[in-house]
Write a protein that holds these residues in place. Structure first.
Motif, mmCIF file in Angstrom:
data_model
loop_
_atom_site.group_PDB
_atom_site.id
_atom_site.type_symbol
_atom_site.label_atom_id
_atom_site.label_comp_id
_atom_site.label_asym_id
_atom_site.label_seq_id
_atom_site.Cartn_x
_atom_site.Cartn_y
_atom_site.Cartn_z
ATOM 1 N N ALA A 18 0.843 -1.201 0.000
ATOM 2 C CA ALA A 18 0.000 0.000 0.000
ATOM 3 C C ALA A 18 0.878 1.252 0.000
ATOM 4 N N LYS A 19 1.999 1.181 0.736
ATOM 5 C CA LYS A 19 2.926 2.314 0.775
ATOM 6 C C LYS A 19 4.266 1.845 1.327
ATOM 7 N N ARG A 20 5.332 2.398 0.746
ATOM 8 C CA ARG A 20 6.679 2.186 1.275
ATOM 9 C C ARG A 20 7.115 3.490 1.912
ATOM 10 N N VAL A 21 7.655 3.394 3.132
ATOM 11 C CA VAL A 21 8.184 4.557 3.841
ATOM 12 C C VAL A 21 9.641 4.228 4.162
ATOM 13 N N GLY A 22 10.564 4.720 3.329
ATOM 14 C CA GLY A 22 11.959 4.299 3.475
ATOM 15 C C GLY A 22 12.014 2.797 3.290
ATOM 16 N N PRO A 23 12.706 2.080 4.183
ATOM 17 C CA PRO A 23 12.792 0.623 4.049
ATOM 18 C C PRO A 23 11.631 -0.126 4.715
ATOM 19 N N ASP A 24 10.621 0.605 5.206
ATOM 20 C CA ASP A 24 9.482 0.004 5.896
ATOM 21 C C ASP A 24 8.261 -0.010 4.980
ATOM 22 N N PHE A 25 7.307 -0.920 5.253
ATOM 23 C CA PHE A 25 6.196 -1.145 4.343
ATOM 24 C C PHE A 25 4.859 -1.165 5.075
ATOM 25 N N LEU A 26 3.841 -0.644 4.402
ATOM 26 C CA LEU A 26 2.465 -0.669 4.897
ATOM 27 C C LEU A 26 1.617 -1.499 3.946
ATOM 28 N N PHE A 27 0.721 -2.301 4.528
ATOM 29 C CA PHE A 27 -0.201 -3.140 3.774
ATOM 30 C C PHE A 27 -1.599 -2.961 4.334
ATOM 31 N N LEU A 28 -2.610 -3.258 3.526
ATOM 32 C CA LEU A 28 -3.986 -3.329 3.997
ATOM 33 C C LEU A 28 -4.467 -4.762 3.821
ATOM 34 N N ALA A 29 -5.123 -5.279 4.859
ATOM 35 C CA ALA A 29 -5.575 -6.666 4.808
ATOM 36 C C ALA A 29 -6.859 -6.825 5.610
ATOM 37 N N ASN A 30 -7.568 -7.903 5.315
ATOM 38 C CA ASN A 30 -8.800 -8.228 6.024
ATOM 39 C C ASN A 30 -8.444 -8.794 7.395
ATOM 40 N N LYS A 31 -9.005 -8.197 8.454
ATOM 41 C CA LYS A 31 -8.658 -8.605 9.823
ATOM 42 C C LYS A 31 -9.001 -10.065 10.110
ATOM 43 N N HIS A 32 -9.813 -10.692 9.263
ATOM 44 C CA HIS A 32 -10.176 -12.094 9.471
ATOM 45 C C HIS A 32 -9.165 -13.063 8.858
ATOM 46 N N SER A 33 -8.111 -12.543 8.261
ATOM 47 C CA SER A 33 -7.076 -13.382 7.662
ATOM 48 C C SER A 33 -6.253 -14.073 8.750
ATOM 49 N N GLU A 34 -5.825 -15.292 8.464
ATOM 50 C CA GLU A 34 -5.003 -16.045 9.422
ATOM 51 C C GLU A 34 -3.660 -15.383 9.710
ATOM 52 N N LYS A 35 -3.212 -14.495 8.822
ATOM 53 C CA LYS A 35 -1.917 -13.838 9.062
ATOM 54 C C LYS A 35 -1.934 -13.065 10.377
ATOM 55 N N PHE A 36 -3.106 -12.571 10.783
ATOM 56 C CA PHE A 36 -3.196 -11.825 12.044
ATOM 57 C C PHE A 36 -3.049 -12.749 13.255
ATOM 58 N N ASP A 37 -3.543 -13.988 13.139
ATOM 59 C CA ASP A 37 -3.300 -14.973 14.195
ATOM 60 C C ASP A 37 -1.811 -15.288 14.275
ATOM 61 N N ASP A 38 -1.172 -15.421 13.107
ATOM 62 C CA ASP A 38 0.271 -15.657 13.086
ATOM 63 C C ASP A 38 0.999 -14.541 13.826
ATOM 64 N N LEU A 39 0.619 -13.294 13.531
ATOM 65 C CA LEU A 39 1.324 -12.134 14.080
ATOM 66 C C LEU A 39 1.055 -11.921 15.569
ATOM 67 N N LYS A 40 -0.046 -12.458 16.083
ATOM 68 C CA LYS A 40 -0.283 -12.402 17.538
ATOM 69 C C LYS A 40 0.755 -13.234 18.274
ATOM 70 N N ASN A 41 1.171 -14.336 17.648
ATOM 71 C CA ASN A 41 2.122 -15.256 18.267
ATOM 72 C C ASN A 41 3.577 -14.884 18.009
ATOM 73 N N ASP A 42 3.854 -14.285 16.852
ATOM 74 C CA ASP A 42 5.236 -13.964 16.476
ATOM 75 C C ASP A 42 5.199 -12.780 15.514
ATOM 76 N N LYS A 43 5.778 -11.672 15.907
ATOM 77 C CA LYS A 43 5.757 -10.440 15.102
ATOM 78 C C LYS A 43 6.778 -10.474 13.968
ATOM 79 N N THR A 44 7.584 -11.537 13.906
ATOM 80 C CA THR A 44 8.591 -11.662 12.856
ATOM 81 C C THR A 44 7.920 -11.840 11.497
#
Length: 187
Positions: free
Chosen positions: A64-90
């Motif tokens: 969605a946007k790059r800010v220097g070497p960092d990145f922003l994305f938009l995603a549906n909160k019901h995606s499993e990736k959010f469960d992944d990120l609750k357990n490990d922010k890597t």
């Protein structure tokens, strides 16, 4: 360009393809410009999270946007990736340009996941709603104020990349030449 393997390289026990591509001479600001040129030209990559009991799990994501070497994305909160990120922010973000084989790998930490971040309307684009759909209830519209719309912010902490110096046919030619001669490809 194909380069011969030296005895010092064999004795060093260092991967010769990496040592021949390692760049200590290009200034860091120029390296970042090269990095940004590669990722900005591709617009999307693979975002990898760590799924408990499974391991690394990747999916295609549009940036969605790059800010220097960092990145922003938009995603549906019901995606499993959010469960992944609750357990490990890597997380890891990878890009590859199939026309010249340039690639980027960014490892980092997801520092924010939020459905009410004020940047959502700023980085939203009309094509995003294709991944949400309009449920017809006036709330779940696929628009920036949809409660499912969630921002993911990836802060880079380690970046590697390889910038091609040839076209894809040139890349294939060099790899074939190195394979046939016992030398090391430098592409």
């Amino acid at each position: 360009m194909v380069k011969p393997l030296t005895q010092d390289e064999v004795d060093s026990k260092i991967d010769p393809s990496v040592s021949k591509q390692w760049d200590e001479d290009t200034p860091k600001d120029e390296q970042f410009k090269d990095l940004y040129k590669i990722v900005d030209g591709l617009k999307g990559g693979l975002l990898t999270t760590i799924r408990p009991g499974i391991g690394p799990t990747s999916r295609a994501m549009a940036v969605a946007k790059r800010v220097g070497p960092d990145f922003l994305f938009l995603a549906n909160k019901h995606s499993e990736k959010f469960d992944d990120l609750k357990n490990d922010k890597t997380a890891q973000l990878t890009f590859q340009n199939s026309s010249d084989m340039s690639w980027v790998s960014i490892s980092g930490e997801v520092t924010k996941t939020s459905h009410d971040d004020p940047r959502i309307p700023q980085i939203y684009s009309k094509g995003v709603n294709a991944w949400f759909g309009d449920l017809g209830d006036g709330v779940h519209t696929g628009m920036p104020d949809d409660p499912r719309m969630t921002l993911i912010e990836l802060k880079a902490n380690y970046i590697t990349y390889w910038k091609s110096t040839s076209t894809f046919p040139g890349f294939i030619k060099e790899v074939a030449q190195a394979s046939m001669t016992g030398q090391v490809a430098d592409t």
